[in-house]
Design a protein around this motif. Sequence first.
Motif: not given
Length: 129
Positions: A27-33, A62-67, A96-97
């Motif tokens: 899932g989305d996290t601050p580090a991933r943002r 995941l496919p719906d990630s903010e990325t 998903h990867a």
Amino acid sequence: MNTVDRADGRSVWVVQVHGLRDPAGKGDTPARRRQAGRLAELVRRIRDPRDLVVVCGGFNLLPDSETFGVLAELGLTDLVGTADTRSSHYRRPVRHASYLLVSDVAAVKRFEILAEPEVSDHRALILDI
């Protein structure tokens, strides 16, 4: 990697990444943002508006990630979506990867996620431009 599409006379940039792995999930996290912001900045810095850009790799998202929203703002389109990119070597239920995004969908002649041969826990992504 940068090369030139001789037929079109434009540069082709391939950016391959391996995203942060988080034992808590994809899932989305601050580090991933922050990671998405750095990736977007890299793409902005290297590309000319005429260039074809391919961003691919094991994003661990995941496919719906903010990325994907961040990258869409740059004009990058995800070709994988919710497809299964894992081989039988991967036993967990979240499949998903790997992802592959392009800046010009019209340049894509073929895109395929190969189930065979299995060479790792990720399926191979084939792009013909």
